[in-house]
Motif scaffolding. Structure first.
Motif, PDB file in Angstrom:
ATOM      1  N   THR A 127       0.736  -1.189  -0.357  1.00 39.75           N
ATOM      2  CA  THR A 127       0.161   0.009   0.061  1.00 39.75           C
ATOM      3  C   THR A 127       0.771   1.325  -0.255  1.00 39.75           C
ATOM      4  O   THR A 127       2.464   1.194   0.556  1.00 39.75           O
ATOM      5  CB  THR A 127      -1.297  -0.143   1.367  1.00 39.75           C
ATOM      6  OG1 THR A 127      -0.483   0.256   2.516  1.00 39.75           O
ATOM      7  CG2 THR A 127      -1.622  -1.344   1.774  1.00 39.75           C
ATOM      8  N   PRO A 128      -0.040   2.689   0.023  1.00 43.23           N
ATOM      9  CA  PRO A 128       1.415   3.738   0.135  1.00 43.23           C
ATOM     10  C   PRO A 128       1.159   3.672   1.296  1.00 43.23           C
ATOM     11  O   PRO A 128       0.714   3.343   1.879  1.00 43.23           O
ATOM     12  CB  PRO A 128       0.262   4.712  -0.547  1.00 43.23           C
ATOM     13  CG  PRO A 128      -1.189   3.742  -1.763  1.00 43.23           C
ATOM     14  CD  PRO A 128      -0.676   2.653  -1.097  1.00 43.23           C
ATOM     15  N   SER A 129       2.545   4.297   1.231  1.00 44.80           N
ATOM     16  CA  SER A 129       2.786   5.373   2.889  1.00 44.80           C
ATOM     17  C   SER A 129       1.621   6.053   2.972  1.00 44.80           C
ATOM     18  O   SER A 129       1.364   7.442   2.703  1.00 44.80           O
ATOM     19  CB  SER A 129       4.442   5.927   2.487  1.00 44.80           C
ATOM     20  OG  SER A 129       4.539   6.193   3.987  1.00 44.80           O
ATOM     21  N   GLY A 144       5.281  16.144   4.874  1.00 44.71           N
ATOM     22  CA  GLY A 144       6.648  16.322   5.343  1.00 44.71           C
ATOM     23  C   GLY A 144       7.247  15.043   5.443  1.00 44.71           C
ATOM     24  O   GLY A 144       8.278  14.214   4.058  1.00 44.71           O
ATOM     25  N   ALA A 145       6.675  14.207   6.185  1.00 47.29           N
ATOM     26  CA  ALA A 145       6.368  12.274   5.847  1.00 47.29           C
ATOM     27  C   ALA A 145       6.262  11.552   4.818  1.00 47.29           C
ATOM     28  O   ALA A 145       7.424  10.734   4.669  1.00 47.29           O
ATOM     29  CB  ALA A 145       6.250  12.062   7.396  1.00 47.29           C
ATOM     30  N   VAL A 146       5.384  12.000   4.193  1.00 47.10           N
ATOM     31  CA  VAL A 146       4.963  11.112   2.049  1.00 47.10           C
ATOM     32  C   VAL A 146       5.609  11.673   1.811  1.00 47.10           C
ATOM     33  O   VAL A 146       6.045  11.025   0.520  1.00 47.10           O
ATOM     34  CB  VAL A 146       3.361  11.743   3.144  1.00 47.10           C
ATOM     35  CG1 VAL A 146       3.113  10.996   1.729  1.00 47.10           C
ATOM     36  CG2 VAL A 146       2.627  10.715   4.201  1.00 47.10           C
ATOM     37  N   ARG A 280       6.003  -2.568 -10.462  1.00 53.50           N
ATOM     38  CA  ARG A 280       5.344  -2.719  -9.029  1.00 53.50           C
ATOM     39  C   ARG A 280       3.949  -2.602  -8.884  1.00 53.50           C
ATOM     40  O   ARG A 280       2.618  -1.866  -9.546  1.00 53.50           O
ATOM     41  CB  ARG A 280       5.941  -1.456  -8.042  1.00 53.50           C
ATOM     42  CG  ARG A 280       5.552  -2.014  -6.372  1.00 53.50           C
ATOM     43  CD  ARG A 280       6.421  -0.896  -5.501  1.00 53.50           C
ATOM     44  NE  ARG A 280       6.043  -1.104  -3.967  1.00 53.50           N
ATOM     45  CZ  ARG A 280       6.104  -1.666  -3.397  1.00 53.50           C
ATOM     46  NH1 ARG A 280       7.129  -3.000  -3.455  1.00 53.50           N
ATOM     47  NH2 ARG A 280       5.591  -1.601  -2.062  1.00 53.50           N
ATOM     48  N   CYS A 281       3.014  -3.208  -7.347  1.00 53.56           N
ATOM     49  CA  CYS A 281       1.274  -2.789  -8.000  1.00 53.56           C
ATOM     50  C   CYS A 281       1.430  -2.882  -6.113  1.00 53.56           C
ATOM     51  O   CYS A 281       1.636  -2.961  -5.296  1.00 53.56           O
ATOM     52  CB  CYS A 281       1.321  -4.856  -8.047  1.00 53.56           C
ATOM     53  SG  CYS A 281      -0.685  -4.936  -7.959  1.00 53.56           S
ATOM     54  N   THR A 282       0.451  -1.612  -6.326  1.00 51.57           N
ATOM     55  CA  THR A 282      -0.002  -1.293  -5.138  1.00 51.57           C
ATOM     56  C   THR A 282      -1.908  -1.083  -4.853  1.00 51.57           C
ATOM     57  O   THR A 282      -2.258  -0.582  -5.567  1.00 51.57           O
ATOM     58  CB  THR A 282       0.077   0.753  -4.769  1.00 51.57           C
ATOM     59  OG1 THR A 282       1.954   0.355  -5.326  1.00 51.57           O
ATOM     60  CG2 THR A 282       0.218   0.904  -3.473  1.00 51.57           C
ATOM     61  N   VAL A 283      -1.821  -1.113  -3.975  1.00 49.95           N
ATOM     62  CA  VAL A 283      -3.118  -1.339  -3.456  1.00 49.95           C
ATOM     63  C   VAL A 283      -3.894   0.078  -2.873  1.00 49.95           C
ATOM     64  O   VAL A 283      -3.557   0.004  -1.780  1.00 49.95           O
ATOM     65  CB  VAL A 283      -4.231  -2.253  -2.357  1.00 49.95           C
ATOM     66  CG1 VAL A 283      -5.399  -2.361  -1.968  1.00 49.95           C
ATOM     67  CG2 VAL A 283      -3.506  -3.803  -2.448  1.00 49.95           C
TER      68      VAL A 283
END
Length: 413
Positions: A127-129, A144-146, A280-283
């Motif tokens: 998943t995304p951060s 800022g973190a992301v 890469r696959c991200t949900v």
């Protein structure tokens, strides 16, 4: 065999199709809705209903008591919903009534994006951060973190409402306000938290799946047409997507993990993903329901599946074979306003034919319209079908070029 069945909300295209299918099968369909929505039920829908329970969805615990009590009185043999906001309640009601449904302990994670992020992490889903923000003071630190660009979205939204792609610090405040102001249906209790997520680049897809007794069957992969810019609105779907075997495998693997993570055991799942250039696959998220935006209709035209009948079979616990019967292809394209104002006219709409089976405007002439900032901003749609994916897509593009949407900017919003 005719049996009583419960449908949590019969309003809407997908819900209406579920109601008509159950009635056509001879089942006695009982709807559950609230007082305001019941007033909007068309006469044809009211006539096919065997009964209707009016409850207050804004009080979920009381609604659950009302539904289980009503279900026991009528001897309900199945309970379904395709309404995004009611999937959690449906799972808990099925459990209380002893009907086929999803895991009631995890069902909220298929609705609430904050719970979903935690469930995905526990289930080893890519998943995304994500950082969950409870107040404005935490917003800058989260972004800022992301990093930029990032996506800001409400924890309990749906249909892309309140979702903003942010490219610089100055846009954060407006994105925060949009997320906090996103409307939820039925006056449901709000989760005021906001998600700040990594913006994953790549092509967007969804996986349409059915699960029965915990066994997952993936029907197909859907390619999504979306806007760029600040608001990522879905402008179309096309299925089945034509992809290399490795890409298909990656998408289906992650969809399976997501389905397990949120406890989908009996019913449909609509998993939204991004396939990056590096494979890469991200949900992004998942819904414990059939995909909206006429995806069920596309499944019928392209694959010969009857998703509505299949959903009722699963809900009734009946054995069902889920397999495509035709090797077709179908796409839906949505019409949107070029700018804010009053809708003057729409010209160039195609005639309905065997290969253009559905052409519909949902917004009347004279209505106030604006640029689509969520899926609710769609004015209408056109569906095109056939056997050659490239020919179908080319025909859909040609139809869109022929349609002119005239909006008077001096009027409306």
């Amino acid at each position: 065999m005719s049996v009583p069945v419960l449908l949590l909300e019969a309003a809407g295209p997908e819900s209406g199709q579920l109601a008509r299918t159950a009635a056509a099968c001879g089942h006695r369909v009982h709807a559950v809705t609230d007082a305001a929505t019941l007033d909007s039920y068309p006469g044809a829908l009211r006539q096919l209903l065997a009964g209707c329970l009016v409850t207050d969805f804004a009080r979920p615990d009381q609604a659950l008591k009302d539904i289980t009590g009503y279900g026991r009185r009528i001897g309900a043999k199945a309970l379904l919903t395709v309404n995004e906001y009611l999937t959690d309640l449906a799972a808990r009601a099925c459990a209380a009534l002893g009907l086929s449904g999803n895991d009631p302990e995890r069902a909220a994670a298929a609705r609430n994006k904050a719970l979903m992020a935690a469930a995905f992490e526990a289930g080893h889903v890519f998943t995304p951060s994500t950082t969950i923000v409870a107040n404005r003071r935490q917003l800058r630190a989260a972004a800022g973190a992301v990093g930029f660009p990032c996506i800001v979205k409400p924890a309990d939204g749906a249909g892309s409402a309140g979702v903003t792609a942010v490219t610089r610090l100055e846009e954060l405040e407006q994105a925060w306000q949009a997320a906090r102001q996103a409307q939820v249906m039925y006056g449901l209790p709000r989760d005021e938290r906001v998600l700040v997520q990594e913006c994953v680049r790549g092509r967007e897809f969804s996986v349409e799946s059915f699960t029965q007794h915990g066994v997952v069957t993936h029907l197909c992969i859907t390619r999504k047409h979306t806007t760029g810019g600040s608001h990522r609105v879905e402008l179309g779907h096309a299925l089945p997507a034509q992809l290399p075997a490795a890409a298909q495998s990656a998408l289906l693997d992650q969809a399976s993990r997501a389905i397990t993570a949120v406890g989908v055991r009996n019913g449909a799942a609509h998993t939204e993903l991004v396939l990056s250039p590096d494979g890469r696959c991200t949900v992004l998220e998942i819904g414990a329901r059939l995909g909206a935006g006429h995806i069920g209709v596309l499944l019928q035209h392209a694959l010969g599946l009857d998703p509505w009948r299949t959903l009722w079979d699963i809900a009734l616990g009946s054995p069902t074979t889920i397999a495509p019967t035709t090797p077709g292809y179908a796409t839906v394209r949505f019409l949107t306003a070029p700018h804010a104002g009053r809708l003057v006219c729409v010209t160039g709409l195609p005639a309905v034919t065997t290969t253009v089976p559905s052409v519909r405007m949902r917004t009347a002439t004279g209505a106030d319209v604006g640029p689509a900032t969520s899926n609710r901003g769609r004015l209408g749609h056109v569906i095109v079908t056939g056997h050659d994916p490239r020919a179908v897509d080319d025909r859909a593009d040609q139809i869109l070029r022929q349609i002119t949407i005239t909006v008077d900017p001096g009027k409306g919003t």
